[in-house]
Motif scaffolding. Structure first.
Motif, PDB file in Angstrom:
ATOM      1  N   SER A   8       0.864  -1.178   0.000  1.00  0.00           N
ATOM      2  CA  SER A   8       0.000   0.000   0.000  1.00  0.00           C
ATOM      3  C   SER A   8       0.898   1.224   0.000  1.00  0.00           C
ATOM      4  CB  SER A   8      -0.910   0.001   1.237  1.00  0.00           C
ATOM      5  OG  SER A   8      -1.598   1.227   1.360  1.00  0.00           O
ATOM      6  N   ARG A   9       0.791   2.032  -1.050  1.00  0.00           N
ATOM      7  CA  ARG A   9       1.692   3.182  -1.196  1.00  0.00           C
ATOM      8  C   ARG A   9       0.910   4.485  -1.132  1.00  0.00           C
ATOM      9  NH1 ARG A   9       6.670   3.699  -5.561  1.00  0.00           N
ATOM     10  NH2 ARG A   9       7.614   5.576  -4.644  1.00  0.00           N
ATOM     11  N   THR A  10       1.376   5.395  -0.288  1.00  0.00           N
ATOM     12  CA  THR A  10       0.764   6.717  -0.184  1.00  0.00           C
ATOM     13  C   THR A  10       1.865   7.765  -0.180  1.00  0.00           C
ATOM     14  OG1 THR A  10       0.755   6.544   2.233  1.00  0.00           O
ATOM     15  CG2 THR A  10      -1.270   5.925   1.095  1.00  0.00           C
ATOM     16  N   GLY A  11       1.544   8.946  -0.713  1.00  0.00           N
ATOM     17  CA  GLY A  11       2.497  10.045  -0.715  1.00  0.00           C
ATOM     18  C   GLY A  11       3.615   9.845  -1.720  1.00  0.00           C
ATOM     19  N   GLU A  12       4.289  10.923  -2.018  1.00  0.00           N
ATOM     20  CA  GLU A  12       5.361  10.887  -3.016  1.00  0.00           C
ATOM     21  C   GLU A  12       6.698  11.360  -2.454  1.00  0.00           C
ATOM     22  OE1 GLU A  12       5.084   9.551  -5.945  1.00  0.00           O
ATOM     23  OE2 GLU A  12       2.942   9.155  -5.694  1.00  0.00           O
ATOM     24  N   THR A  26      -1.580  -7.188   8.679  1.00  0.00           N
ATOM     25  CA  THR A  26      -1.418  -6.722   7.307  1.00  0.00           C
ATOM     26  C   THR A  26      -0.926  -5.276   7.369  1.00  0.00           C
ATOM     27  OG1 THR A  26      -3.639  -5.768   7.028  1.00  0.00           O
ATOM     28  CG2 THR A  26      -3.389  -8.147   6.561  1.00  0.00           C
ATOM     29  N   HIS A  27      -0.800  -4.653   6.222  1.00  0.00           N
ATOM     30  CA  HIS A  27      -0.406  -3.247   6.174  1.00  0.00           C
ATOM     31  C   HIS A  27      -1.362  -2.350   6.944  1.00  0.00           C
ATOM     32  CE1 HIS A  27      -3.457  -3.469   3.009  1.00  0.00           C
ATOM     33  NE2 HIS A  27      -3.605  -2.166   3.155  1.00  0.00           N
ATOM     34  N   ARG A  28      -2.591  -2.834   7.196  1.00  0.00           N
ATOM     35  CA  ARG A  28      -3.592  -2.000   7.846  1.00  0.00           C
ATOM     36  C   ARG A  28      -3.274  -1.705   9.316  1.00  0.00           C
ATOM     37  NH1 ARG A  28      -8.496  -1.449   5.269  1.00  0.00           N
ATOM     38  NH2 ARG A  28      -8.717   0.218   6.804  1.00  0.00           N
ATOM     39  N   VAL A  29      -2.379  -2.476   9.936  1.00  0.00           N
ATOM     40  CA  VAL A  29      -2.046  -2.201  11.337  1.00  0.00           C
ATOM     41  C   VAL A  29      -1.376  -0.834  11.490  1.00  0.00           C
ATOM     42  CG1 VAL A  29      -1.728  -4.675  11.756  1.00  0.00           C
ATOM     43  CG2 VAL A  29       0.266  -3.246  11.365  1.00  0.00           C
ATOM     44  N   ARG A 148      -4.125   0.457  27.785  1.00  0.00           N
ATOM     45  CA  ARG A 148      -4.935   1.399  27.025  1.00  0.00           C
ATOM     46  C   ARG A 148      -6.351   0.828  26.848  1.00  0.00           C
ATOM     47  NH1 ARG A 148      -1.892   5.403  24.189  1.00  0.00           N
ATOM     48  NH2 ARG A 148      -0.409   6.144  25.751  1.00  0.00           N
ATOM     49  N   PRO A 149      -7.290   1.617  26.302  1.00  0.00           N
ATOM     50  CA  PRO A 149      -8.660   1.117  26.103  1.00  0.00           C
ATOM     51  C   PRO A 149      -8.696  -0.175  25.290  1.00  0.00           C
ATOM     52  CG  PRO A 149      -8.586   3.479  25.773  1.00  0.00           C
ATOM     53  CD  PRO A 149      -7.158   3.033  25.936  1.00  0.00           C
ATOM     54  N   LEU A 150      -9.844  -0.840  25.305  1.00  0.00           N
ATOM     55  CA  LEU A 150     -10.003  -2.118  24.623  1.00  0.00           C
ATOM     56  C   LEU A 150      -9.660  -2.008  23.141  1.00  0.00           C
ATOM     57  CD1 LEU A 150     -13.333  -3.351  26.244  1.00  0.00           C
ATOM     58  CD2 LEU A 150     -11.002  -4.089  26.776  1.00  0.00           C
ATOM     59  N   VAL A 151      -9.328  -3.137  22.560  1.00  0.00           N
ATOM     60  CA  VAL A 151      -8.954  -3.193  21.153  1.00  0.00           C
ATOM     61  C   VAL A 151     -10.084  -2.642  20.295  1.00  0.00           C
ATOM     62  CG1 VAL A 151      -8.306  -4.733  19.266  1.00  0.00           C
ATOM     63  CG2 VAL A 151      -7.494  -5.187  21.596  1.00  0.00           C
ATOM     64  N   ALA A 152      -9.752  -1.759  19.366  1.00  0.00           N
ATOM     65  CA  ALA A 152     -10.761  -1.137  18.506  1.00  0.00           C
ATOM     66  C   ALA A 152     -11.451  -2.191  17.658  1.00  0.00           C
ATOM     67  CB  ALA A 152     -10.102  -0.085  17.617  1.00  0.00           C
ATOM     68  N   GLU A 153     -12.753  -2.050  17.500  1.00  0.00           N
ATOM     69  CA  GLU A 153     -13.515  -3.029  16.729  1.00  0.00           C
ATOM     70  C   GLU A 153     -13.072  -3.054  15.270  1.00  0.00           C
ATOM     71  OE1 GLU A 153     -15.688  -5.495  17.682  1.00  0.00           O
ATOM     72  OE2 GLU A 153     -14.727  -4.895  19.563  1.00  0.00           O
ATOM     73  N   GLY A 154     -12.632  -1.905  14.756  1.00  0.00           N
ATOM     74  CA  GLY A 154     -12.142  -1.888  13.385  1.00  0.00           C
ATOM     75  C   GLY A 154     -10.939  -2.781  13.197  1.00  0.00           C
ATOM     76  N   VAL A 155     -10.066  -2.817  14.199  1.00  0.00           N
ATOM     77  CA  VAL A 155      -8.890  -3.684  14.151  1.00  0.00           C
ATOM     78  C   VAL A 155      -9.309  -5.144  14.136  1.00  0.00           C
ATOM     79  CG1 VAL A 155      -6.830  -4.409  15.415  1.00  0.00           C
ATOM     80  CG2 VAL A 155      -7.417  -1.976  15.274  1.00  0.00           C
ATOM     81  N   VAL A 156     -10.304  -5.477  14.971  1.00  0.00           N
ATOM     82  CA  VAL A 156     -10.801  -6.853  15.028  1.00  0.00           C
ATOM     83  C   VAL A 156     -11.432  -7.245  13.699  1.00  0.00           C
ATOM     84  CG1 VAL A 156     -12.411  -8.414  16.181  1.00  0.00           C
ATOM     85  CG2 VAL A 156     -11.126  -6.729  17.522  1.00  0.00           C
ATOM     86  N   ARG A 157     -12.235  -6.367  13.127  1.00  0.00           N
ATOM     87  CA  ARG A 157     -12.898  -6.668  11.855  1.00  0.00           C
ATOM     88  C   ARG A 157     -11.877  -6.888  10.737  1.00  0.00           C
ATOM     89  NH1 ARG A 157     -16.525  -2.607  13.591  1.00  0.00           N
ATOM     90  NH2 ARG A 157     -15.462  -1.074  12.262  1.00  0.00           N
ATOM     91  N   GLU A 158     -10.845  -6.058  10.707  1.00  0.00           N
ATOM     92  CA  GLU A 158      -9.814  -6.223   9.692  1.00  0.00           C
ATOM     93  C   GLU A 158      -9.120  -7.578   9.831  1.00  0.00           C
ATOM     94  OE1 GLU A 158      -8.882  -4.588   7.071  1.00  0.00           O
ATOM     95  OE2 GLU A 158     -10.242  -2.888   7.309  1.00  0.00           O
TER      96      GLU A 158
END
Length: 252
Positions: A8-12, A26-29, A148-158
């Motif tokens: 996943s590439r962003t920016g130049e 994955t790269h999403r972390v 820290r607070p509980l693991v974000a649901e978005g992280v779990v879904r990914e």
């Protein structure tokens, strides 16, 4: 299956920052860290062999071949020099990448890296490899995190979505067996680490339940150590702002 590396590439901005995730990620972390860094520098976040978009890449689970594959892919893209960061298993791969081609790596940042001592929480790693549903994944990631607070649901879904790919769970089991052979992990030569001349930052959470923080006690003297008393193993996801701040410092 596709035998190419996904990135996943962003920016130049050049030279770019290369990010390598840990086991079963994955790269999403790195999403939170990338957002905190803003649009500069350019970022290439890989899916490591055997994970996500790189599920079919050969020799998955071995850090040495993964390091060579990352270097080859960057060369194919015409990227000669770059900043490099890795978390956990990705940290071991990042360190081996820097050892293999030190003149190409401008800075090295290692978040709870593998390979800095033989101890590894093999039962917890196997739990993560076997976790196929949201509840089990959440339990594992919570056990690997600090205060820290509980693991974000978005992280779990990914993480759950990643595991739906045919063959992914079997591959995670295979990779886990290679990382934690006989309940121990391979150790990177201290002499080879000490020979690195680029700026090196090492980050560890004192509450790490996967790789004990004491593995950072005998670093080469020119390494910069950052410790966080309330964080665990999942540093990029637990504290993306803090990790981005360290990366910004490494980028200079």
């Amino acid at each position: 299956m596709n035998e190419t590396l996904y990135v996943s590439r962003t920016g130049e901005g050049a030279p770019p920052l290369v990010l390598l995730h840990g086991f079963a990620g994955t790269h999403r972390v790195w999403d939170g860290v990338r957002a905190a860094l803003g649009g500069s520098p350019g970022v290439l976040a890989y899916d490591l062999p055997g994970h996500g978009g790189s599920l079919g890449f050969p020799e998955a689970g071995r850090a040495g071949p993964a390091a060579k594959a990352i270097l080859a892919d960057l060369e194919d893209r015409g990227i000669d020099r770059f900043h490099l960061a890795g978390h956990s298993f990705g940290g071991a791969i990042a360190a081996l990448t820097a050892i293999g081609e030190p003149k190409r790596v401008l800075s090295l940042t290692l978040f709870a890296p593998g390979g800095f001592g033989p101890e590894i929480n093999t039962p917890l790693l196997w739990r993560l490899a076997e976790a196929g549903n949201a509840a089990d994944i959440r339990d594992c990631l919570t056990a690997m995190s600090g205060r820290r607070p509980l693991v974000a649901e978005g992280v779990v879904r990914e993480a759950e979505a990643m595991r739906t790919a045919p063959g992914q769970l079997a591959m995670l089991r295979n990779v886990c067996g290679l990382i934690a052979r006989d309940g121990r992990q391979g150790v990177i030569s201290h002499e080879k680490l000490a020979a690195l001349t680029m700026p090196v930052h090492v980050v560890w959470g004192a509450l790490d339940t996967v790789l004990p923080a004491r593995q950072a006690h005998d670093l080469p003297p020119h390494f910069v150590l950052h410790t966080f008393p309330h964080l665990g193993h999942m540093l990029p996801e637990e504290a993306p702002q803090e990790m981005a701040h360290i990366l910004a410092r490494a980028l200079g």
